[in-house]
Design a protein around this motif. Structure first.
Motif, PDB file in Angstrom:
ATOM      1  N   ALA A  15       0.852  -1.193   0.000  1.00  0.00           N
ATOM      2  CA  ALA A  15       0.000   0.000   0.000  1.00  0.00           C
ATOM      3  C   ALA A  15       0.887   1.242   0.000  1.00  0.00           C
ATOM      4  CB  ALA A  15      -0.922  -0.018   1.209  1.00  0.00           C
ATOM      5  N   PRO A  16       0.542   2.233  -0.773  1.00  0.00           N
ATOM      6  CA  PRO A  16      -0.684   2.459  -1.537  1.00  0.00           C
ATOM      7  C   PRO A  16      -0.639   1.914  -2.964  1.00  0.00           C
ATOM      8  CG  PRO A  16       0.606   4.455  -1.551  1.00  0.00           C
ATOM      9  CD  PRO A  16       1.376   3.431  -0.740  1.00  0.00           C
ATOM     10  N   TYR A  17       0.205   0.920  -3.245  1.00  0.00           N
ATOM     11  CA  TYR A  17       0.254   0.224  -4.538  1.00  0.00           C
ATOM     12  C   TYR A  17       0.545   1.170  -5.691  1.00  0.00           C
ATOM     13  CZ  TYR A  17      -2.167  -2.927  -1.406  1.00  0.00           C
ATOM     14  OH  TYR A  17      -2.521  -3.680  -0.318  1.00  0.00           O
ATOM     15  N   ARG A  18       1.637   1.904  -5.529  1.00  0.00           N
ATOM     16  CA  ARG A  18       2.031   2.822  -6.593  1.00  0.00           C
ATOM     17  C   ARG A  18       3.544   2.824  -6.748  1.00  0.00           C
ATOM     18  NH1 ARG A  18       0.359   8.173  -3.302  1.00  0.00           N
ATOM     19  NH2 ARG A  18       2.157   8.200  -1.923  1.00  0.00           N
ATOM     20  N   GLN A  19       3.969   3.170  -7.962  1.00  0.00           N
ATOM     21  CA  GLN A  19       5.395   3.258  -8.275  1.00  0.00           C
ATOM     22  C   GLN A  19       5.597   4.319  -9.343  1.00  0.00           C
ATOM     23  OE1 GLN A  19       6.293  -0.801  -9.488  1.00  0.00           O
ATOM     24  NE2 GLN A  19       7.098  -1.265  -7.463  1.00  0.00           N
ATOM     25  N   LYS A  20       6.824   4.788  -9.403  1.00  0.00           N
ATOM     26  CA  LYS A  20       7.206   5.700 -10.472  1.00  0.00           C
ATOM     27  C   LYS A  20       7.318   4.893 -11.758  1.00  0.00           C
ATOM     28  CE  LYS A  20       9.980   8.626  -7.474  1.00  0.00           C
ATOM     29  NZ  LYS A  20      11.307   9.196  -7.224  1.00  0.00           N
ATOM     30  N   LEU A  64      11.935  -4.630 -16.781  1.00  0.00           N
ATOM     31  CA  LEU A  64      12.809  -4.732 -17.945  1.00  0.00           C
ATOM     32  C   LEU A  64      12.066  -4.433 -19.240  1.00  0.00           C
ATOM     33  CD1 LEU A  64      14.793  -7.939 -16.920  1.00  0.00           C
ATOM     34  CD2 LEU A  64      15.415  -5.557 -16.487  1.00  0.00           C
ATOM     35  N   LEU A  65      11.137  -3.490 -19.157  1.00  0.00           N
ATOM     36  CA  LEU A  65      10.433  -3.013 -20.345  1.00  0.00           C
ATOM     37  C   LEU A  65      11.063  -1.696 -20.761  1.00  0.00           C
ATOM     38  CD1 LEU A  65       6.697  -3.502 -19.259  1.00  0.00           C
ATOM     39  CD2 LEU A  65       7.942  -4.867 -20.929  1.00  0.00           C
ATOM     40  N   SER A  66      10.876  -1.317 -22.006  1.00  0.00           N
ATOM     41  CA  SER A  66      11.317   0.008 -22.439  1.00  0.00           C
ATOM     42  C   SER A  66      10.388   1.044 -21.820  1.00  0.00           C
ATOM     43  CB  SER A  66      11.277   0.113 -23.965  1.00  0.00           C
ATOM     44  OG  SER A  66       9.937   0.094 -24.407  1.00  0.00           O
ATOM     45  N   SER A  67      10.841   2.293 -21.764  1.00  0.00           N
ATOM     46  CA  SER A  67       9.962   3.333 -21.220  1.00  0.00           C
ATOM     47  C   SER A  67       8.733   3.501 -22.103  1.00  0.00           C
ATOM     48  CB  SER A  67      10.715   4.654 -21.057  1.00  0.00           C
ATOM     49  OG  SER A  67      11.215   5.090 -22.295  1.00  0.00           O
ATOM     50  N   GLY A  68       8.894   3.386 -23.420  1.00  0.00           N
ATOM     51  CA  GLY A  68       7.750   3.470 -24.327  1.00  0.00           C
ATOM     52  C   GLY A  68       6.779   2.322 -24.124  1.00  0.00           C
ATOM     53  N   GLY A  69       7.324   1.118 -23.954  1.00  0.00           N
ATOM     54  CA  GLY A  69       6.477  -0.052 -23.716  1.00  0.00           C
ATOM     55  C   GLY A  69       5.719   0.064 -22.409  1.00  0.00           C
ATOM     56  N   THR A  70       6.403   0.532 -21.377  1.00  0.00           N
ATOM     57  CA  THR A  70       5.752   0.713 -20.080  1.00  0.00           C
ATOM     58  C   THR A  70       4.647   1.764 -20.182  1.00  0.00           C
ATOM     59  OG1 THR A  70       7.775   0.102 -18.922  1.00  0.00           O
ATOM     60  CG2 THR A  70       6.128   1.308 -17.654  1.00  0.00           C
ATOM     61  N   SER A  71       4.920   2.835 -20.911  1.00  0.00           N
ATOM     62  CA  SER A  71       3.924   3.889 -21.098  1.00  0.00           C
ATOM     63  C   SER A  71       2.698   3.354 -21.845  1.00  0.00           C
ATOM     64  CB  SER A  71       4.537   5.062 -21.854  1.00  0.00           C
ATOM     65  OG  SER A  71       3.604   6.093 -22.006  1.00  0.00           O
ATOM     66  N   VAL A 128      -4.880   2.334 -17.738  1.00  0.00           N
ATOM     67  CA  VAL A 128      -5.653   3.525 -17.383  1.00  0.00           C
ATOM     68  C   VAL A 128      -7.012   3.465 -18.068  1.00  0.00           C
ATOM     69  CG1 VAL A 128      -5.817   6.038 -17.696  1.00  0.00           C
ATOM     70  CG2 VAL A 128      -3.684   5.034 -16.841  1.00  0.00           C
ATOM     71  N   ARG A 129      -7.013   3.154 -19.373  1.00  0.00           N
ATOM     72  CA  ARG A 129      -8.279   3.063 -20.124  1.00  0.00           C
ATOM     73  C   ARG A 129      -9.217   2.016 -19.524  1.00  0.00           C
ATOM     74  NH1 ARG A 129      -4.881   4.165 -24.525  1.00  0.00           N
ATOM     75  NH2 ARG A 129      -4.506   1.976 -25.018  1.00  0.00           N
ATOM     76  N   ARG A 130      -8.653   0.961 -18.991  1.00  0.00           N
ATOM     77  CA  ARG A 130      -9.471  -0.105 -18.397  1.00  0.00           C
ATOM     78  C   ARG A 130      -9.874   0.200 -16.954  1.00  0.00           C
ATOM     79  NH1 ARG A 130      -6.884  -5.839 -19.377  1.00  0.00           N
ATOM     80  NH2 ARG A 130      -8.830  -6.374 -18.317  1.00  0.00           N
ATOM     81  N   GLY A 131      -9.365   1.302 -16.403  1.00  0.00           N
ATOM     82  CA  GLY A 131      -9.709   1.683 -15.035  1.00  0.00           C
ATOM     83  C   GLY A 131      -8.980   0.887 -13.977  1.00  0.00           C
ATOM     84  N   LEU A 132      -7.869   0.249 -14.349  1.00  0.00           N
ATOM     85  CA  LEU A 132      -7.117  -0.580 -13.405  1.00  0.00           C
ATOM     86  C   LEU A 132      -6.014   0.185 -12.690  1.00  0.00           C
ATOM     87  CD1 LEU A 132      -6.911  -3.807 -15.593  1.00  0.00           C
ATOM     88  CD2 LEU A 132      -8.511  -3.303 -13.724  1.00  0.00           C
ATOM     89  N   VAL A 133      -5.532   1.262 -13.309  1.00  0.00           N
ATOM     90  CA  VAL A 133      -4.524   2.130 -12.691  1.00  0.00           C
ATOM     91  C   VAL A 133      -4.874   3.577 -12.990  1.00  0.00           C
ATOM     92  CG1 VAL A 133      -2.666   0.407 -12.947  1.00  0.00           C
ATOM     93  CG2 VAL A 133      -2.893   2.234 -14.639  1.00  0.00           C
ATOM     94  N   VAL A 134      -4.303   4.464 -12.192  1.00  0.00           N
ATOM     95  CA  VAL A 134      -4.396   5.894 -12.456  1.00  0.00           C
ATOM     96  C   VAL A 134      -2.989   6.470 -12.372  1.00  0.00           C
ATOM     97  CG1 VAL A 134      -6.764   6.212 -11.656  1.00  0.00           C
ATOM     98  CG2 VAL A 134      -4.879   6.432 -10.029  1.00  0.00           C
ATOM     99  N   GLN A 140       3.285   9.147 -10.645  1.00  0.00           N
ATOM    100  CA  GLN A 140       3.334   7.758 -10.219  1.00  0.00           C
ATOM    101  C   GLN A 140       2.124   7.042 -10.796  1.00  0.00           C
ATOM    102  OE1 GLN A 140       3.818   7.274  -5.982  1.00  0.00           O
ATOM    103  NE2 GLN A 140       5.962   7.884  -6.096  1.00  0.00           N
ATOM    104  N   VAL A 141       2.248   5.733 -10.892  1.00  0.00           N
ATOM    105  CA  VAL A 141       1.161   4.884 -11.363  1.00  0.00           C
ATOM    106  C   VAL A 141       0.638   4.146 -10.138  1.00  0.00           C
ATOM    107  CG1 VAL A 141       0.524   2.978 -12.889  1.00  0.00           C
ATOM    108  CG2 VAL A 141       2.292   4.624 -13.601  1.00  0.00           C
ATOM    109  N   ARG A 142      -0.666   4.228  -9.916  1.00  0.00           N
ATOM    110  CA  ARG A 142      -1.277   3.595  -8.744  1.00  0.00           C
ATOM    111  C   ARG A 142      -2.424   2.697  -9.167  1.00  0.00           C
ATOM    112  NH1 ARG A 142      -5.712   4.697  -6.095  1.00  0.00           N
ATOM    113  NH2 ARG A 142      -5.891   6.831  -6.903  1.00  0.00           N
ATOM    114  N   LEU A 143      -2.508   1.540  -8.520  1.00  0.00           N
ATOM    115  CA  LEU A 143      -3.633   0.639  -8.759  1.00  0.00           C
ATOM    116  C   LEU A 143      -4.917   1.234  -8.211  1.00  0.00           C
ATOM    117  CD1 LEU A 143      -2.248  -2.892  -7.757  1.00  0.00           C
ATOM    118  CD2 LEU A 143      -2.955  -2.176 -10.044  1.00  0.00           C
ATOM    119  N   THR A 144      -5.985   1.069  -8.957  1.00  0.00           N
ATOM    120  CA  THR A 144      -7.318   1.404  -8.466  1.00  0.00           C
ATOM    121  C   THR A 144      -7.827   0.205  -7.656  1.00  0.00           C
ATOM    122  OG1 THR A 144      -8.410   0.436 -10.390  1.00  0.00           O
ATOM    123  CG2 THR A 144      -7.803   2.802 -10.525  1.00  0.00           C
ATOM    124  N   PRO A 145      -8.927   0.352  -6.936  1.00  0.00           N
ATOM    125  CA  PRO A 145      -9.493  -0.822  -6.244  1.00  0.00           C
ATOM    126  C   PRO A 145      -9.769  -1.980  -7.210  1.00  0.00           C
ATOM    127  CG  PRO A 145     -10.457   1.175  -5.361  1.00  0.00           C
ATOM    128  CD  PRO A 145      -9.632   1.593  -6.558  1.00  0.00           C
TER     129      PRO A 145
END
Length: 162
Positions: free
Chosen positions: A67-72, A81-88, A95-101, A113-118
């Motif tokens: 918690a709070p389930y977020r990372q840079k 080990l993904l590219s920055s473009g791939g991660t984006s 985000v479109r699926r409502g799983l992270v914000v 930061q990227v955070r998981l939604t409920p």
């Protein structure tokens, strides 16, 4: 001829081009075969959850972070080990699926930061449970002492690279 697929591959190379075989060849082939089986089991359960491997990796990494389930985003790039473009791109899908914000980084006003939604937390937990169960099923008929010995041997092999 043996019915073991790795033994067949090794025997073929011994006959056709023995100089390509090293003392590590059989181990390498066996690890690759097992990794493929684990990957297939994971993909099968993720398909049922409508997740890609990359999406799974991101949401599980966020859930594992506590918690709070977020990372840079840069931490996700490094960990996964993904590219920055791939991660984006994956983050945009989530985000479109409502799983992270995406939200402002509390420690760096310029960053996010990227955070998981409920919903993301719930799906991450469901996915990791299903994946773990699928992996356990693959090993279900292996004696505990064999699993422990294999784990110890692989730990020794992976530790040598650090």
């Amino acid at each position: 001829m043996t019915d073991d697929p790795v033994d067949r591959v090794i025997a073929s190379w011994e006959h056709e081009l023995p100089e390509v075989l090293y003392p590590t060849s059989e181990l390498t082939k066996r690890i690759m075969l097992l990794a493929g089986e684990l990957n297939s089991a994971t993909r099968r359960v993720l398909r049922d959850l409508e997740l890609t491997m990359a999406e799974f990796d991101v949401i599980v990494s966020l859930r594992r972070s506590g918690a709070p389930y977020r990372q840079k985003p840069s931490d996700l790039v490094r960990i996964l080990l993904l590219s920055s473009g791939g991660t984006s791109n994956v983050t945009n899908q989530l985000v479109r699926r409502g799983l992270v914000v995406r939200e402002p980084d509390p420690d760096d006003g310029r960053g996010t930061q990227v955070r998981l939604t409920p919903e993301g937390i719930s799906l991450a937990e469901q996915a990791v449970k299903a994946s773990s169960a699928a992996h356990a099923e693959l090993w279900a008929d292996i004696p505990a002492d064999t699993l422990e010995a294999a784990t110890a041997a692989l730990r020794g092999l992976s530790a040598r690279g650090r």
